[in-house]
Motif scaffolding. Structure first.
Motif, PDB file in Angstrom:
ATOM      1  N   ALA A  89       0.830  -1.208   0.000  1.00 42.41           N
ATOM      2  CA  ALA A  89       0.000   0.000   0.000  1.00 42.41           C
ATOM      3  C   ALA A  89       0.862   1.255   0.000  1.00 42.41           C
ATOM      4  O   ALA A  89       0.529   2.247  -0.659  1.00 42.41           O
ATOM      5  CB  ALA A  89      -0.923  -0.009   1.221  1.00 42.41           C
ATOM      6  N   MET A  90       1.979   1.227   0.725  1.00 41.15           N
ATOM      7  CA  MET A  90       2.880   2.386   0.745  1.00 41.15           C
ATOM      8  C   MET A  90       3.486   2.635  -0.630  1.00 41.15           C
ATOM      9  O   MET A  90       3.645   3.786  -1.052  1.00 41.15           O
ATOM     10  CB  MET A  90       3.988   2.163   1.780  1.00 41.15           C
ATOM     11  N   VAL A  91       3.815   1.557  -1.324  1.00 38.21           N
ATOM     12  CA  VAL A  91       4.362   1.697  -2.673  1.00 38.21           C
ATOM     13  C   VAL A  91       3.305   2.268  -3.611  1.00 38.21           C
ATOM     14  O   VAL A  91       3.568   3.170  -4.408  1.00 38.21           O
ATOM     15  CB  VAL A  91       4.886   0.349  -3.193  1.00 38.21           C
ATOM     16  N   LEU A  92       2.081   1.748  -3.501  1.00 38.45           N
ATOM     17  CA  LEU A  92       1.007   2.212  -4.372  1.00 38.45           C
ATOM     18  C   LEU A  92       0.616   3.659  -4.075  1.00 38.45           C
ATOM     19  O   LEU A  92       0.125   4.374  -4.959  1.00 38.45           O
ATOM     20  CB  LEU A  92      -0.224   1.310  -4.221  1.00 38.45           C
ATOM     21  N   ALA A  93       0.801   4.079  -2.817  1.00 39.40           N
ATOM     22  CA  ALA A  93       0.426   5.439  -2.430  1.00 39.40           C
ATOM     23  C   ALA A  93       1.411   6.474  -2.949  1.00 39.40           C
ATOM     24  O   ALA A  93       1.097   7.670  -2.961  1.00 39.40           O
ATOM     25  CB  ALA A  93       0.320   5.545  -0.913  1.00 39.40           C
ATOM     26  N   LEU A 101      -3.521   0.816 -11.889  1.00 41.42           N
ATOM     27  CA  LEU A 101      -3.736  -0.506 -12.473  1.00 41.42           C
ATOM     28  C   LEU A 101      -3.457  -1.600 -11.449  1.00 41.42           C
ATOM     29  O   LEU A 101      -4.251  -2.538 -11.299  1.00 41.42           O
ATOM     30  CB  LEU A 101      -2.840  -0.686 -13.696  1.00 41.42           C
ATOM     31  N   PHE A 102      -2.341  -1.474 -10.739  1.00 42.95           N
ATOM     32  CA  PHE A 102      -2.009  -2.485  -9.739  1.00 42.95           C
ATOM     33  C   PHE A 102      -3.049  -2.523  -8.620  1.00 42.95           C
ATOM     34  O   PHE A 102      -3.386  -3.588  -8.112  1.00 42.95           O
ATOM     35  CB  PHE A 102      -0.624  -2.211  -9.150  1.00 42.95           C
ATOM     36  N   ARG A 103      -3.557  -1.356  -8.238  1.00 42.79           N
ATOM     37  CA  ARG A 103      -4.566  -1.317  -7.184  1.00 42.79           C
ATOM     38  C   ARG A 103      -5.817  -2.065  -7.605  1.00 42.79           C
ATOM     39  O   ARG A 103      -6.441  -2.769  -6.800  1.00 42.79           O
ATOM     40  CB  ARG A 103      -4.893   0.143  -6.851  1.00 42.79           C
ATOM     41  N   LYS A 104      -6.191  -1.972  -8.860  1.00 37.69           N
ATOM     42  CA  LYS A 104      -7.361  -2.697  -9.361  1.00 37.69           C
ATOM     43  C   LYS A 104      -7.080  -4.200  -9.448  1.00 37.69           C
ATOM     44  O   LYS A 104      -7.959  -5.020  -9.169  1.00 37.69           O
ATOM     45  CB  LYS A 104      -7.766  -2.147 -10.731  1.00 37.69           C
ATOM     46  N   TYR A 170      -7.201  -5.534   2.517  1.00 38.15           N
ATOM     47  CA  TYR A 170      -6.330  -4.819   3.460  1.00 38.15           C
ATOM     48  C   TYR A 170      -5.465  -3.781   2.750  1.00 38.15           C
ATOM     49  O   TYR A 170      -5.202  -2.711   3.311  1.00 38.15           O
ATOM     50  CB  TYR A 170      -5.456  -5.811   4.224  1.00 38.15           C
ATOM     51  N   ILE A 171      -5.027  -4.072   1.540  1.00 36.28           N
ATOM     52  CA  ILE A 171      -4.252  -3.096   0.782  1.00 36.28           C
ATOM     53  C   ILE A 171      -5.088  -1.844   0.527  1.00 36.28           C
ATOM     54  O   ILE A 171      -4.593  -0.713   0.633  1.00 36.28           O
ATOM     55  CB  ILE A 171      -3.752  -3.704  -0.545  1.00 36.28           C
ATOM     56  N   ASP A 192      13.749  18.534   5.129  1.00 34.44           N
ATOM     57  CA  ASP A 192      14.662  18.312   6.253  1.00 34.44           C
ATOM     58  C   ASP A 192      15.680  17.208   5.978  1.00 34.44           C
ATOM     59  O   ASP A 192      16.501  16.899   6.840  1.00 34.44           O
ATOM     60  CB  ASP A 192      13.871  17.956   7.511  1.00 34.44           C
ATOM     61  N   GLY A 193      15.587  16.582   4.793  1.00 39.09           N
ATOM     62  CA  GLY A 193      16.576  15.591   4.405  1.00 39.09           C
ATOM     63  C   GLY A 193      16.188  14.152   4.645  1.00 39.09           C
ATOM     64  O   GLY A 193      17.032  13.251   4.526  1.00 39.09           O
ATOM     65  N   ALA A 194      14.929  13.883   4.985  1.00 38.15           N
ATOM     66  CA  ALA A 194      14.491  12.508   5.239  1.00 38.15           C
ATOM     67  C   ALA A 194      14.344  11.749   3.925  1.00 38.15           C
ATOM     68  O   ALA A 194      13.868  12.297   2.928  1.00 38.15           O
ATOM     69  CB  ALA A 194      13.161  12.509   5.992  1.00 38.15           C
ATOM     70  N   ASN A 195      14.745  10.478   3.930  1.00 36.17           N
ATOM     71  CA  ASN A 195      14.567   9.645   2.745  1.00 36.17           C
ATOM     72  C   ASN A 195      13.230   8.916   2.812  1.00 36.17           C
ATOM     73  O   ASN A 195      12.473   9.055   3.789  1.00 36.17           O
ATOM     74  CB  ASN A 195      15.730   8.658   2.590  1.00 36.17           C
ATOM     75  N   SER A 196      12.949   8.088   1.814  1.00 35.53           N
ATOM     76  CA  SER A 196      11.641   7.423   1.714  1.00 35.53           C
ATOM     77  C   SER A 196      11.399   6.476   2.884  1.00 35.53           C
ATOM     78  O   SER A 196      10.280   6.402   3.412  1.00 35.53           O
ATOM     79  CB  SER A 196      11.553   6.661   0.393  1.00 35.53           C
ATOM     80  N   VAL A 197      12.435   5.737   3.294  1.00 37.91           N
ATOM     81  CA  VAL A 197      12.284   4.796   4.411  1.00 37.91           C
ATOM     82  C   VAL A 197      11.997   5.550   5.705  1.00 37.91           C
ATOM     83  O   VAL A 197      11.133   5.156   6.495  1.00 37.91           O
ATOM     84  CB  VAL A 197      13.545   3.930   4.553  1.00 37.91           C
ATOM     85  N   GLN A 198      12.701   6.638   5.943  1.00 39.96           N
ATOM     86  CA  GLN A 198      12.489   7.428   7.155  1.00 39.96           C
ATOM     87  C   GLN A 198      11.096   8.060   7.173  1.00 39.96           C
ATOM     88  O   GLN A 198      10.447   8.112   8.225  1.00 39.96           O
ATOM     89  CB  GLN A 198      13.565   8.517   7.254  1.00 39.96           C
ATOM     90  N   ILE A 199      10.631   8.511   6.022  1.00 40.74           N
ATOM     91  CA  ILE A 199       9.282   9.083   5.940  1.00 40.74           C
ATOM     92  C   ILE A 199       8.233   8.019   6.248  1.00 40.74           C
ATOM     93  O   ILE A 199       7.271   8.273   6.978  1.00 40.74           O
ATOM     94  CB  ILE A 199       9.046   9.699   4.549  1.00 40.74           C
ATOM     95  N   ALA A 200       8.427   6.822   5.677  1.00 43.65           N
ATOM     96  CA  ALA A 200       7.480   5.736   5.917  1.00 43.65           C
ATOM     97  C   ALA A 200       7.463   5.333   7.379  1.00 43.65           C
ATOM     98  O   ALA A 200       6.395   5.091   7.963  1.00 43.65           O
ATOM     99  CB  ALA A 200       7.835   4.541   5.035  1.00 43.65           C
ATOM    100  N   TRP A 201       8.642   5.261   8.015  1.00 43.78           N
ATOM    101  CA  TRP A 201       8.754   4.766   9.387  1.00 43.78           C
ATOM    102  C   TRP A 201       8.362   5.823  10.417  1.00 43.78           C
ATOM    103  O   TRP A 201       7.716   5.508  11.421  1.00 43.78           O
ATOM    104  CB  TRP A 201      10.183   4.288   9.632  1.00 43.78           C
ATOM    105  N   LYS A 202       8.769   7.070  10.172  1.00 41.77           N
ATOM    106  CA  LYS A 202       8.576   8.119  11.172  1.00 41.77           C
ATOM    107  C   LYS A 202       7.282   8.915  10.995  1.00 41.77           C
ATOM    108  O   LYS A 202       6.801   9.538  11.941  1.00 41.77           O
ATOM    109  CB  LYS A 202       9.765   9.085  11.139  1.00 41.77           C
ATOM    110  N   ILE A 203       6.728   8.899   9.782  1.00 44.08           N
ATOM    111  CA  ILE A 203       5.543   9.728   9.524  1.00 44.08           C
ATOM    112  C   ILE A 203       4.328   8.879   9.152  1.00 44.08           C
ATOM    113  O   ILE A 203       3.300   8.913   9.833  1.00 44.08           O
ATOM    114  CB  ILE A 203       5.831  10.763   8.412  1.00 44.08           C
TER     115      ILE A 203
END
Length: 293
Positions: A89-93, A101-104, A170-171, A192-203
């Motif tokens: 879901a995070m990838v699709l978002a 297409l993948f969501r369908k 669930y997705i 602020d310099g956050a990468n994709s993993v940090q954004i996903a984990w912290k936000i």
């Protein structure tokens, strides 16, 4: 209008139809199930009151506890699979090409009936003509397993189509929760310099936590009472290796014609589901919830 809606008699009149419906299809059947569990009854003839004998026999029934263990394993796998669904879901978002297409595509299993899904996977698992064994043979495996006939494999072979069946559900829930997070938070984190993993984990993860808690309850409780695909694909076999609590309840009530014992199993399943729900809510409870606007 405010005067009418503040009238307690009017409020009671509006609530009464829903209350009667809930009583008729939820609470009264629960009470009757508990009562039937106190009787010896074949479903047709007169009932004989035997007190707690069915429930006492249930606690000593090895087959029931074996089926309860299988249901617990399914619940554990279902809870763990939520991690995969959340990542998808995070990838699709994110703004990736083909996300719509993948969501369908992920929603397709939700549109199929359990019978259709079972027939599809029966053919996939077919010992001679199934796609899995055909692929294994092409890689040089001379004696591929009979997935639904091996007691050591059948349960985990069933978990795959079950988890696949509800993946889209669930997705979609996670996708909606993630898309509801303001993009300004993500943009500020990037500045602020956050990468994709940090954004996903912290936000994203903290802000979606309330939804995640709900899905954990849905996945675990739904797994404890799961019945459809297991009944169609293996009927609890071979030799009870894929028996779960719901299928064992069905066999005792509608195959052995022991509706009293089957009702005891059903009521005990309800109690287990309520206890597990309470435990999950306790374990995932937090004093503060994150708010954003």
């Amino acid at each position: 209008m405010d005067k009418v809606m503040s009238n307690k008699k009017v409020i009671a009149l509006f609530v009464l139809p829903a209350l009667l419906l809930i009583l008729g299809i939820v609470y009264i059947p629960i009470i009757l199930t508990a009562y039937y569990g106190l009787n010896k009854w074949n479903g047709i003839g007169p009932m004989t009151f035997i007190g707690l004998e069915n429930y006492q026999a249930l606690l000593k029934d090895g087959t029931f506890w074996s089926s309860a263990w299988h249901s617990l394993l399914l619940a554990i796998f279902s809870a763990l699979s939520l991690v995969v669904y959340l990542i998808v879901a995070m990838v699709l978002a994110t703004k990736i090409k083909g996300a719509n297409l993948f969501r369908k595509i992920y929603l397709i299993p939700m549109l199929l009936s359990s019978v259709a899904i079972a027939q599809l996977w029966l053919r996939i698992y077919h010992p001679t003509n199934g796609i899995i064994n055909s692929m294994l043979e092409s890689f040089g495996v001379t004696n591929p397993p009979a997935w639904l006939a091996e007691p050591s494999l059948v349960l985990f072979a069933l978990f795959i189509p079950i988890l696949w069946q509800y993946a889209g559900f669930y997705i979609l829930i996670y996708y909606a929760a993630l898309k509801n997070i303001p993009t300004s938070l993500e943009e500020a984190a990037k500045i602020d310099g956050a990468n994709s993993v940090q954004i996903a984990w912290k936000i994203k993860l903290p802000l979606a936590m309330e939804v995640i808690k709900v899905t954990i309850v849905l996945a675990v409780v739904g797994s404890l009472k799961y019945f459809d695909l297991i009944y169609i694909m293996t009927d609890g076999g071979p030799n009870g290796a894929s028996e779960v609590m719901a299928s064992y309840m069905y066999h005792e009530a509608f195959r052995a014609y022991d509706f009293g014992y089957g009702s005891a199993i059903g009521f005990f399943l309800l109690v287990i589901s309520l206890v597990v729900t309470w435990l999950i809510r306790k374990l995932t409870a937090s004093k503060d919830s994150i708010q954003y606007s």
